[in-house]
Design a protein around this motif. Structure first.
Motif, mmCIF file in Angstrom:
data_model
loop_
_atom_site.group_PDB
_atom_site.id
_atom_site.type_symbol
_atom_site.label_atom_id
_atom_site.label_comp_id
_atom_site.label_asym_id
_atom_site.label_seq_id
_atom_site.Cartn_x
_atom_site.Cartn_y
_atom_site.Cartn_z
ATOM 1 N N ALA A 195 -18.188 -1.389 6.886
ATOM 2 C CA ALA A 195 -18.098 0.068 6.716
ATOM 3 C C ALA A 195 -16.941 0.640 7.536
ATOM 4 O O ALA A 195 -16.221 1.544 7.080
ATOM 5 N N GLN A 196 -16.747 0.118 8.755
ATOM 6 C CA GLN A 196 -15.627 0.592 9.579
ATOM 7 C C GLN A 196 -14.291 0.231 8.942
ATOM 8 O O GLN A 196 -13.353 1.040 8.932
ATOM 9 N N ILE A 197 -14.201 -0.970 8.396
ATOM 10 C CA ILE A 197 -12.976 -1.381 7.724
ATOM 11 C C ILE A 197 -12.721 -0.513 6.505
ATOM 12 O O ILE A 197 -11.594 -0.054 6.265
ATOM 13 N N ALA A 198 -13.767 -0.261 5.730
ATOM 14 C CA ALA A 198 -13.628 0.576 4.533
ATOM 15 C C ALA A 198 -13.125 1.967 4.910
ATOM 16 O O ALA A 198 -12.298 2.558 4.190
ATOM 17 N N ALA A 199 -13.610 2.503 6.016
ATOM 18 C CA ALA A 199 -13.172 3.831 6.454
ATOM 19 C C ALA A 199 -11.682 3.825 6.815
ATOM 20 O O ALA A 199 -10.950 4.774 6.486
ATOM 21 N N ILE A 200 -11.227 2.775 7.482
ATOM 22 C CA ILE A 200 -9.798 2.652 7.813
ATOM 23 C C ILE A 200 -8.968 2.570 6.537
ATOM 24 O O ILE A 200 -7.935 3.239 6.389
ATOM 25 N N PHE A 201 -9.433 1.767 5.587
ATOM 26 C CA PHE A 201 -8.701 1.614 4.333
ATOM 27 C C PHE A 201 -8.671 2.927 3.546
ATOM 28 O O PHE A 201 -7.653 3.255 2.920
ATOM 29 N N TYR A 232 1.719 -4.202 0.627
ATOM 30 C CA TYR A 232 0.936 -5.345 1.113
ATOM 31 C C TYR A 232 -0.542 -4.984 1.317
ATOM 32 O O TYR A 232 -1.443 -5.721 0.893
ATOM 33 N N ASN A 233 -0.789 -3.879 1.976
ATOM 34 C CA ASN A 233 -2.182 -3.542 2.305
ATOM 35 C C ASN A 233 -3.019 -3.230 1.072
ATOM 36 O O ASN A 233 -4.244 -3.383 1.102
ATOM 37 N N LEU A 234 -2.382 -2.814 -0.021
ATOM 38 C CA LEU A 234 -3.123 -2.587 -1.258
ATOM 39 C C LEU A 234 -3.643 -3.909 -1.814
ATOM 40 O O LEU A 234 -4.726 -3.960 -2.407
ATOM 41 N N HIS A 235 -2.893 -4.994 -1.623
ATOM 42 C CA HIS A 235 -3.376 -6.324 -2.012
ATOM 43 C C HIS A 235 -4.611 -6.703 -1.193
ATOM 44 O O HIS A 235 -5.549 -7.318 -1.713
ATOM 45 N N ILE A 236 -4.611 -6.364 0.074
ATOM 46 C CA ILE A 236 -5.751 -6.695 0.936
ATOM 47 C C ILE A 236 -6.978 -5.878 0.538
ATOM 48 O O ILE A 236 -8.106 -6.405 0.511
ATOM 49 N N MET A 237 -6.799 -4.626 0.246
ATOM 50 C CA MET A 237 -7.922 -3.771 -0.139
ATOM 51 C C MET A 237 -8.615 -4.309 -1.384
ATOM 52 O O MET A 237 -9.851 -4.273 -1.486
ATOM 53 N N LEU A 238 -7.844 -4.825 -2.328
ATOM 54 C CA LEU A 238 -8.420 -5.435 -3.528
ATOM 55 C C LEU A 238 -9.329 -6.603 -3.149
ATOM 56 O O LEU A 238 -10.486 -6.687 -3.589
ATOM 57 N N VAL A 261 -0.227 4.994 -1.214
ATOM 58 C CA VAL A 261 -0.018 5.205 -2.646
ATOM 59 C C VAL A 261 1.074 6.249 -2.874
ATOM 60 O O VAL A 261 1.937 6.090 -3.755
ATOM 61 N N ALA A 262 1.062 7.311 -2.076
ATOM 62 C CA ALA A 262 2.082 8.352 -2.217
ATOM 63 C C ALA A 262 3.472 7.809 -1.878
ATOM 64 O O ALA A 262 4.457 8.107 -2.576
ATOM 65 N N ARG A 304 0.388 -11.729 -2.736
ATOM 66 C CA ARG A 304 0.156 -11.032 -1.469
ATOM 67 C C ARG A 304 1.181 -11.416 -0.411
ATOM 68 O O ARG A 304 1.757 -10.545 0.248
ATOM 69 N N THR A 305 1.410 -12.714 -0.241
ATOM 70 C CA THR A 305 2.281 -13.165 0.841
ATOM 71 C C THR A 305 3.740 -12.797 0.612
ATOM 72 O O THR A 305 4.545 -12.874 1.536
ATOM 73 N N GLU A 306 4.088 -12.410 -0.608
ATOM 74 C CA GLU A 306 5.454 -12.015 -0.918
ATOM 75 C C GLU A 306 5.594 -10.501 -1.058
ATOM 76 O O GLU A 306 6.680 -10.005 -1.367
ATOM 77 N N ALA A 307 4.512 -9.774 -0.830
ATOM 78 C CA ALA A 307 4.525 -8.329 -1.045
ATOM 79 C C ALA A 307 5.340 -7.620 0.026
ATOM 80 O O ALA A 307 5.391 -8.047 1.185
ATOM 81 N N ASP A 308 5.983 -6.529 -0.367
ATOM 82 C CA ASP A 308 6.708 -5.699 0.587
ATOM 83 C C ASP A 308 5.719 -4.964 1.482
ATOM 84 O O ASP A 308 4.513 -4.898 1.209
ATOM 85 N N GLU A 309 6.246 -4.380 2.553
ATOM 86 C CA GLU A 309 5.390 -3.717 3.537
ATOM 87 C C GLU A 309 4.631 -2.531 2.953
ATOM 88 O O GLU A 309 3.521 -2.224 3.392
#
Length: 489
Positions: free
Chosen positions: A161-167, A344-350, A175-176, A336-341
């Motif tokens: 839940a804490q991780i989800a809140a950070i994300f 990158y975090n959107l790949h992790i959220m998935l 996204v913006a 994921r490992t080739e994603a730009d900065e």
């Protein structure tokens, strides 16, 4: 010997056996013949049975009750031993052994399925891994949240839940920023052919430039780059692609961040619970700050541009400014490992949402590929073209690392906090990096983070080093400033 002395002697032997198990894993991913996989599974199961017996040995509980260290280090050792013991005794020995055997075999099955683009051949063993890991999570959770119990293995004192809140806090600004960047002209991509042996030579030079001690390490190749070991034997792997040397170079720098953390820990902690990184989030803070804030900076890429010209000759990029833009190019991609900065975090959220659903039983393994593809299309706006670019791209789930993925983004968050403090502490940082000299940055990180190993809790070590409560704002500010400058926003 006091109870504390006996406990620490026992613990050092257990840690040494754990290092042997880790070396078996390194061997399996680098040089082990493919046909050895069934035997290796039995070897891993056998050593896990020994390790589990030691970690749950009743004498540990007795020593913990009797030990009375007076200093901060001794108390921290007991804290970590007690945490590990409390977890070990909740997991039945036969379950721990079954997980080791199954995940060792599953790793080979995943690698073949990935090569064959055949999800169906991997799903049966993944089903088994998920079932076993759920059982382990239920045993650890004791009626609580199964996924939280798994996260505890990688990021203590943190919940889903804490991780989800950070994300949730990160996503709107990411996204913006992505939308604004993708509306701008895209910098030139790297093209051409780059000799793979030359890549490895330059990769080793980069490893040394970032402080990797080759007297206590080595650089090898693997399907999925990783760092292995701690103390006096810390090994890294990278991978090469004839058309994409950045994959090799930045995988190497990333893994050196992990390895430098392990090599930088106070040697007095060798083969003790404090003699390794305190969490995977803190570990990732080191690998990500090495790779991104340092390795992809305008200053360092200027030096790397010259190194590449020396190694490969004219490779089609006009100058250092254009090279900096190419290194940091925001573009569509699956890996994921080739994603730009920015992305990158959107790949992790998935991955976080999918694995959390798997552990909760809300998503079945048979539905995973479709769920991945649907989520990827929704998040990134285009379809997955093949399984190796989708749910087969990462090794983590095959080896049972559920709860691991979110630590990559936690590491980015921590790195943002550290980099903010580092810039203030080393005002000549850009001048040093422009010469290929990372010592100002790496010495600061060693002093404020790496040397302490597991002495402090994860968020505590980041707060001590950075002077701020860990949160995503410094990371998001850094990304917006960097990519606004790059793309003229």
């Amino acid at each position: 010997m006091t109870a504390f002395d006996e406990l620490m002697a026992f613990q050092r032997e257990t840690s040494a056996l754990g290092q042997i198990a880790g070396r078996l894993g390194w061997d399996q991913e680098t040089v082990m013949p493919r046909g050895a996989a069934p035997q290796r599974a039995e070897e891993m199961a056998a050593i896990e049975a020994v390790l589990h017996a030691r970690r749950s040995d009743p004498r540990v509980a007795e020593w913990l009750d009797q030990a009375a260290p007076q200093d901060e280090v001794g108390k921290a050792q007991l804290r970590e031993i007690r945490r590990a013991y409390d977890r070990a005794v909740k997991v039945p020995a036969d379950l721990a052994t079954a997980i080791a055997r199954t995940t060792s075999a599953a790793q080979g099955t995943w690698a073949q399925a990935r090569a064959d683009e055949d999800v169906s051949s991997f799903l049966p063993v993944l089903e088994e891994v998920v079932s076993l890991k759920r059982q382990e999570g239920e045993a650890l959770a004791q009626g609580g949240d199964v996924y939280d119990a798994m996260v505890e293995d990688y990021e203590p004192c943190t919940t889903g839940a804490q991780i989800a809140a950070i994300f949730d806090e990160m996503r709107p600004r990411l996204v913006a920023l992505r939308a604004a960047v993708l509306e701008r002209p895209e910098p030139a991509a790297l093209t051409g052919s780059f000799d793979e042996l030359t890549q490895m030579r330059l990769s080793q030079k980069l490893a040394v430039a970032f402080g990797y001690d080759l007297n206590n390490g080595r650089v090898d190749k693997a399907v999925h780059p990783f760092s292995s070991g701690s103390g006096l034997d810390v090994r890294i792997t990278t991978r090469t692609s004839e058309t994409d040397p950045f994959n090799c170079f930045y995988s190497t720098i990333h893994e050196v961040g992990h390895a430098a953390y392990e090599q930088g820990i106070d040697r007095d902690y060798l083969l003790t619970p404090l003699g390794r990184g305190v969490s995977m989030g803190v570990h990732e803070s080191q690998s990500r700050i090495y790779e991104n804030q340092l390795g992809r900076s305008r200053a360092f890429t200027g030096w790397l541009f010259d190194q590449m010209k020396d190694a490969f000759g004219d490779f089609g990029i006009a100058d250092a400014d254009a090279f900096y833009a190419t290194v940091n190019r925001v573009h569509n991609g699956y890996i994921r490992t080739e994603a730009d900065e920015v992305q990158y975090n959107l790949h992790i959220m998935l991955r976080f949402d999918l694995e959390r659903a798997l552990m909760a039983g809300d998503l079945q393994v048979s539905e995973l590929e479709a769920a991945w593809n649907d989520r990827f299309k929704a998040d990134f706006g285009y379809a997955v073209d093949k399984p190796s670019n989708g749910c087969l791209q990462d090794v983590h789930w095959s080896v049972g690392l559920f709860g691991y993925f979110p630590t990559y983004s936690l590491g980015n968050v921590y790195a943002g906090c550290l980099y903010q403090a580092l810039r203030g502490a080393v005002p000549e940082l850009d001048e040093q990096l422009a010469e290929g000299d990372t010592t100002g940055a790496t010495a600061w990180l060693r002093e404020h983070v790496q040397q302490h190993g597991g002495l402090y809790a994860p968020r505590e070590i980041i707060q001590r080093a950075s002077g701020v409560e860990p949160g995503p704002e410094p990371l998001l500010d850094y990304l917006e400033q960097k990519f606004s400058g790059l793309y003229g926003l």
